[in-house]
Structures are given as structure tokens and as C-alpha cells.
Write an enzyme that holds these catalytic residues in place. Structure first.
Site, PDB file in Angstrom:
ATOM      1  N   GLU A 143       0.947  -1.291  -0.143  1.00 24.34           N
ATOM      2  CA  GLU A 143       0.114  -0.146   0.012  1.00 24.34           C
ATOM      3  C   GLU A 143       0.716   1.372   0.019  1.00 24.34           C
ATOM      4  O   GLU A 143       0.736   2.072   0.866  1.00 24.34           O
ATOM      5  CB  GLU A 143      -1.106   0.008   0.905  1.00 24.34           C
TER       6      GLU A 143
ATOM      7  N   TYR B  15     -11.474  -3.088   1.803  1.00 25.54           N
ATOM      8  CA  TYR B  15     -11.971  -3.661   2.861  1.00 25.54           C
ATOM      9  C   TYR B  15     -13.841  -3.180   2.676  1.00 25.54           C
ATOM     10  O   TYR B  15     -14.227  -2.197   3.367  1.00 25.54           O
ATOM     11  CB  TYR B  15     -11.626  -3.234   4.036  1.00 25.54           C
TER      12      TYR B  15
END
Ligand code: GCB
Length: 642
Positions: free
Chosen positions: A462, A515
Site C-alpha cells: 500500500e 475492505y
């Protein structure tokens, strides 16, 4: 690694990094052999944190010059372990700066008296920056936790009458914008709110910055002419296994090398001579992942025998390397192991547990592997840093496939919060950071290149890969990693938008974290399927590369609970976040750590573990290419067996 014609692999060939960053020397795991001994230095060490302002007192007073107890009080500190959680001292738990470790080691007489013996000190991991002295003499410095480093201390231990030596380490856990992972130290200067000199360490990752001597520290010997490194790559031609080897020797230019490949019964199946060559193994037993074959994880042993004629007489060195023969390839839609499509159904992990923090612990490790097998997991990613070598060895032995990740986590987060100016961005993606990242990939590949379980390198997690400098940074980093190891695909794990991601053009497999209904659309599970489909389709349409859902949170699992499970033929895997609960910094979002584990931090299953287990065993049946996948190998006679 081979790649289908449509891949970016071919296009990247000319970009191979040639700036001379190749590391000097090998980093073979220290194994005992007829010519090599090892002495583990685990146990209690003397310890002191330098609480002085500026944390420089240890250097000013040269604490390495004499036994640590002579310069002040010391604590008993277990090694391996993080220092943070073993005591009752709140200040030590969150300490930032230099800590000092020391231990006396008694050596067998031959080690200190035989000039034909080379004595090496090896530190498995010291987080983050380490300086090492032996008997008060500086012998090594190393930047970066998670990877081993060594010092040849033969001269020091062979120069005096003593058969013991005093090993001192100063370790600093401070993270800066140029460390991996990056961090910042922020001084709080408002005297009405903070005492004088007050500072905090800010990090941009979601786990506790545990520190100390996290992995085994040991001494080992080799002869002075020795096998320094071995590189093995494997292939298959019909039912013949191919093992290409290259051996590096130090200490002499005049030597002979014999190489024997033994099967699991100890029978020699191929042999060769010289520093490099190809061994052919008829009727090969391939290394297969867990649940993909009735005999997964087949390991041969490569016995290397060195002989050299030295002035003092003949010298021999022996080293045995476990070798799994397998191939890895990526096509537009598939991840192939031994030419068969492989579907990653696994977890992301952390090295994390009560009390010991990130300290290596055999019982914990064995428990984790038993849980992985119970779960029907065939893979994990070493989120977000390289794990201990012993972990990788168990992956080889159990057939657990690994995406091996560097500590490149939290890169450029600072740019998000501190500014949008190019100054801040260029600092985070600066040449200094890139140079260090290239070196870390060198150390990682050098350490893990021979593990059959490692099927892909991940250079980062990320990063802010949508920022402009990310394009050059990841192009260079990935090309460098491919140059170091042309046999494996390379990726980084992204959470950027598919249109904005500037690093994605250079990866072999798209790894995306998301998510759904957790960090956005809270609780609206009904939108997950649509959002997931859109995300996968967008990525695939843009890049025509296989996709792994490299993170998803426990609460979103219902969105993945489909029957039939494989909605997208180009999706080659899913790795749940996370295997077990783990410690983080304190924050309103984290109630004593991150609780997305399917197991608790003490490795007890939550309801999600049972749900996931059902799914993974089902997936194993559908994608494992072997009927016996339905049976758990470790639990056949247990009440949990399917
Ligand atoms: C992520 C990160 C991971 C975090 C996780 C979370 O995307 O990669 O390090 O712990 O999300 O739980 O938020």
C-alpha cells in the site's frame, strides 16, 4: 519464471538494473555439517536502554569498552524477543532510541586456537539499526530489521589467550522517512502541553514497532576456504527435473567442488562437479503446494563438498541445501505452479504474540503451521516484512506457498498528511529511499532465493502509488528485483485506484487490498458483490494480469461467500486479513491491537476461522487438482477432520 506473450515481463527485459548493487558474499543459513559447528546464543542477555536526552550517553561513555554492568544497572533480557513487553516499565514499552545488549560467549578451544577455523557471528534480525562490537572492537553495522547480517570475528577471538568473547550490540528503533518502513520523529515544542524535549515516533503502518533482537543470534564456524553461497534454480522437462546450481567459494581460487542430489530416502539421484552446472533428475518428484498433490513439499538435498589444497594441508567444507524442484509461471489469467493453475487460499500474517512481541518462538511457529493446515490454507504473504528463515524452512517442508514481502510498508503515507507539494513527495520517494529499498531487495533475495515455497516477491504494501514519483520508483525497484531473480514474478500490494496506480504497469500479478463495507459503506454488505466485481473487472480490463485479493477484512467475509466460489477466472487468490489478532499503536480505532484475526492473538479460533476453514477446504477440492485435498493432512484422526 516464464511468462505468456501478453505479459509485461518481456517488455521489462532491457530495463534490468545495472548500477552494481549486487551484494558481496552469501547469506547461507548456518547449518551444522562435518566441517561446520554452531553455537546458539539464545537466552538471557544483559540489557540497558539509554534514557539520556539525545540517547547518546552509551556512545559518549563507550559502553562497549567494558562489561555493561560496569557502566550502570542492567536488566535481564531474553533473546530472541522484543524488549517492549517483557517488563513492567511503561517507558521501556514505548522507548525510542538506542538500547544496549551484551553477552559473554565461551568458545570451544579449537575455535579460538585453530587458525584454519573461521568464526562467524550471525544476527538473525536486529530492529532497526544495529552496531556490533566484540571484545570492544567494532565488527559490524546493519540497517534494517527482518534480515540477517554477519561478521567474521575469527581474528578477534584468535588473537588473545581468552576462550570467551564479549558481544555488545547497540540497537536503535528510530524510523525516519528513509528507513523501511518509514517513520518520522516529531518534536512537540508547546511548553504548555509537553515537557522539554518531548517527541513522538509516528509510523504509517498498522502494527506495533516492536524492537530488539528478534531472531536467533549465533556463532558458527567454517574452514577458512569455504562455500560462501549457493544459488539453485529448477525446471522440468517432461518427467526429468532440472537443477541449475551456482556455487561461490571464498578463501582460495584453487579448489574442487562435488555436488550430489539426494532424494528423501538418501539415495543419490544426480551428481556433478564444478562451480556451476545442471543436474538432471529422472522421474522427478516435484515440489507441490499443500493440498495440490498427495505428496506435497517433496525436498531433495543438495550436498556440496569442497576440497582445497592449502599451504597447511587439504581443507574440506560441506554444506547441504534442501531443494524443491518446481516451476512458477504467470499468464494473462493464471498463476501456474508446475504448469498447473494455482489458486492462493490463505492468510496474511504478522510475527506477533503476547510478551515476546516479534521474538522468534518455535512453539508459536509450529502452532501456526498446524493452524494453517487445519484451516486448509495453502499460502500466506509475509505482510509486511520478511519473516524468520526458520518460517521459510517450514513453508518449504509443509508446502505452504509464500509471497515474500519486503518491509516497504507505509511508503509515502506522510505525503498524504503532511502536504501535497512536490518537496514532500520527492523526499519520500527520494533517491536515498530508493537506494535503500534496492539494497533491502538484494538482501531479501540473497536470503530467500533458494526456497521453493517462495513463488513471488512483493516489494511493498500500500504505497501511495498514485503519486507521480511512484512510477520511476516502482519501475526501478521491480526491474532490479527481476534482475536479481529472473525466476520469480514480482508484485507490490496496492490499495490505489486502478486508473491512478502508477506502479501497476510493472507488476506481474495485481495484488489488491480492499475492505468493502468495513472502511466505507459501513455494514452495507449488500454492495460488496457489486463493488468487488467492478474492482476486479476494472483492473483486469486495464492490465490483463491475474489478480489476487491480497487483503480483505473478517467482517466482509460474507461478501466472498459465494457458491460457486470462483466468479472471475482471472482471480488467482485471496488472502484474508489477518491470520491472528496483533498489536498496534494505541489509537481510537484499535482496541488493544488490530482484531481482524480469524484467530485470537493466543491462537484460539473465532467463528470466522470455522467459516473460512469450510471455504478453504471447498476451494482446495475445486482448485487443488487432487482428490485427497479433501482430507486434512495434520488432522485426519481429529474431531475437526472433514
Ligand atoms: C491494510 C493494511 C494492513 C492493516 C489493515 C487493517 O490495508 O495493509 O496493514 O492492518 O489494512 O486492518 O486496516
Amino acid at each position: 519464471m516464464s511468462r505468456g506473450p501478453a505479459g509485461a515481463w518481456v517488455a521489462l527485459g532491457p530495463l534490468l538494473w545495472t548500477c552494481g548493487l549486487a551484494l558481496e558474499g552469501g547469506m547461507l543459513y548456518p547449518r551444522e555439517s562435518p566441517s561446520r559447528e554452531r553455537k546458539d546464543l539464545d537466552g538471557l542477555w544483559s540489557f540497558r536502554a539509554d534514557f539520556s536526552d539525545g540517547r547518546r550517553q552509551g556512545f559518549e561513555q563507550q559502553w562497549y569498552r567494558a562489561p555493561l554492568r560496569e557502566s550502570g544497572p542492567t536488566l535481564d533480557m531474553p533473546v530472541p524477543s522484543s524488549f517492549n513487553d517483557v517488563g513492567q516499565d511503561r517507558q521501556l514499552r514505548s522507548f525510542v532510541g538506542w538500547v544496549w545488549y551484551e553477552r559473554e560467549a565461551t568458545l570451544p578451544r579449537r575455535w579460538s586456537q585453530d587458525p584454519g577455523t573461521r568464526v562467524v557471528l550471525r544476527i538473525g534480525s536486529a530492529h532497526y539499526y544495529a552496531i556490533v562490537w566484540v571484545n570492544g572492537v567494532h565488527v559490524a553495522e546493519h540497517e534494517g530489521g527482518h534480515l540477517p547480517f554477519e561478521a567474521d570475528i575469527s581474528k578477534l577471538v584468535q588473537s588473545g589467550p581468552l576462550s570467551s568473547c564479549r558481544i555488545t550490540l547497540a540497537i536503535n528503533n528510530t524510523l525516519t522517512p528513509h528507513t523501511l518502513p518509514p517513520g518520522t520523529i516529531v518534536y512537540k515544542t508547546d511548553a504548555s502541553k509537553y515537557p522539554k524535549g518531548y517527541f513522538v515516533q509516528n509510523t504509517y503502518f498498522d502494527f506495533f514497532n516492536y524492537a530488539g533482537l528478534h531472531r536467533p543470534v549465533l556463532l558458527y564456524t567454517t574452514p577458512t576456504t569455504y562455500i560462501d553461497d549457493i544459488t539453485v534454480t529448477t525446471g522440468v522437462d517432461q518427467d526429468t527435473g532440472l537443477v541449475d546450481y551456482q556455487i561461490f567459494v571464498q578463501g582460495s581460487e584453487h579448489f574442487q567442488l562435488e555436488v550430489y542430489l539426494l532424494d528423501e530416502e538418501g539415495k543419490v539421484v544426480a551428481q556433478g562437479t564444478g562451480s556451476q552446472g545442471r543436474l538432471q533428475v529422472p522421474n522427478v518428484h516435484l515440489w507441490w503446494p499443500y493440498l495440490m498433490h498427495e505428496h506435497p513439499a517433496y525436498l531433495y538435498s543438495l550436498e556440496v563438498r569442497l576440497t582445497a589444497q592449502m599451504a597447511a594441508g587439504p581443507v574440506s567444507d560441506f554444506y547441504t541445501l534442501p531443494v524443491g524442484i518446481r516451476t512458477v509461471a504467470v499468464t494473462e489469467r493464471q498463476f501456474l505452479i508446475n504448469g498447473k493453475p494455482f489458486y492462493f487460499h490463505g492468510v496474511n500474517k504478522h510475527e506477533d504474540a503476547d510478551i515476546r512481541g516479534k521474538g522468534f518462538d518455535w512453539p508459536l511457529l509450529v502452532k501456526d503451521f498446524n493452524l494453517l493446515r487445519w484451516l486448509g490454507a495453502n499460502a500466506f504473504r509475509t505482510s509486511h516484512y520478511p519473516y524468520a528463515e526458520e518460517v521459510m524452512q517450514l513453508c518449504d517442508r509443509y508446502g505452504i506457498v509464500v509471497i515474500d514481502e519486503s518491509p516497504g510498508v507505509g511508503i509515502m503515507q506522510r505525503a498524504l498528511t503532511c502536504c501535497s507539494s512536490s518537496l514532500c513527495c520527492s523526499q519520500s520517494y527520494s533517491n536515498v529511499s530508493l537506494q535503500h529499498h534496492l539494497e533491502v531487495m538484494g538482501e531479501l533475495v540473497r536470503r530467500d532465493k533458494n526456497h521453493p515455497s517462495v513463488v513471488m516477491w512483493s516489494v511493498a504494501n500500500e504505497p501511495t502509488s498514485f503519486l507521480k514519483p511512484a512510477a520511476y520508483y516502482f519501475k526501478t525497484l521491480i526491474a532490479h528485483t527481476k534482475a536479481l531473480d529472473p525466476s520469480r514474478p514480482v508484485t507490490f500490494v496496492t490499495n490505489s485506484n486502478y486508473e491512478a496506480d502508477l506502479g501497476a504497469p510493472y507488476v506481474d500479478v495485481i495484488c489488491v487490498n480492499s475492505y468493502y463495507s468495513w472502511y466505507h459503506d459501513y455494514g452495507h454488505m449488500e454492495v460488496i458483490q457489486l463493488q468487488l466485481a467492478t474492482e476486479f473487472e476494472n483492473w483486469y480490463r486495464t492490465y490483463q494480469k491475474p489478480i489476487i485479493q491480497s487483503e480483505y477484512g473478517a467482517e466482509t467475509i460474507a461478501g466472498f461467500h459465494q457458491d460457486p466460489p470462483l466468479m472471475f477466472k482471472y482471480v488467482v487468490g485471496e488472502l484474508i486479513w489477518n491470520f491472528a489478532d496483533f498489536m498496534t499503536d494505541q489509537s481510537p480505532q484499535r482496541a488493544v491491537g488490530n482484531r481482524k484475526g480469524i484467530f485470537t492473538r493466543q491462537r484460539q479460533p473465532k467463528a470466522a476461522a470455522f467459516l473460512l476453514r469450510e471455504r478453504y477446504w471447498k476451494l482446495a477440492n475445486e482448485t487443488g487438482h487432487h482428490r485427497s485435498a479433501a482430507k486434512s493432512q495434520c488432522l485426519e484422526n481429529s474431531p475437526f477432520a472433514l
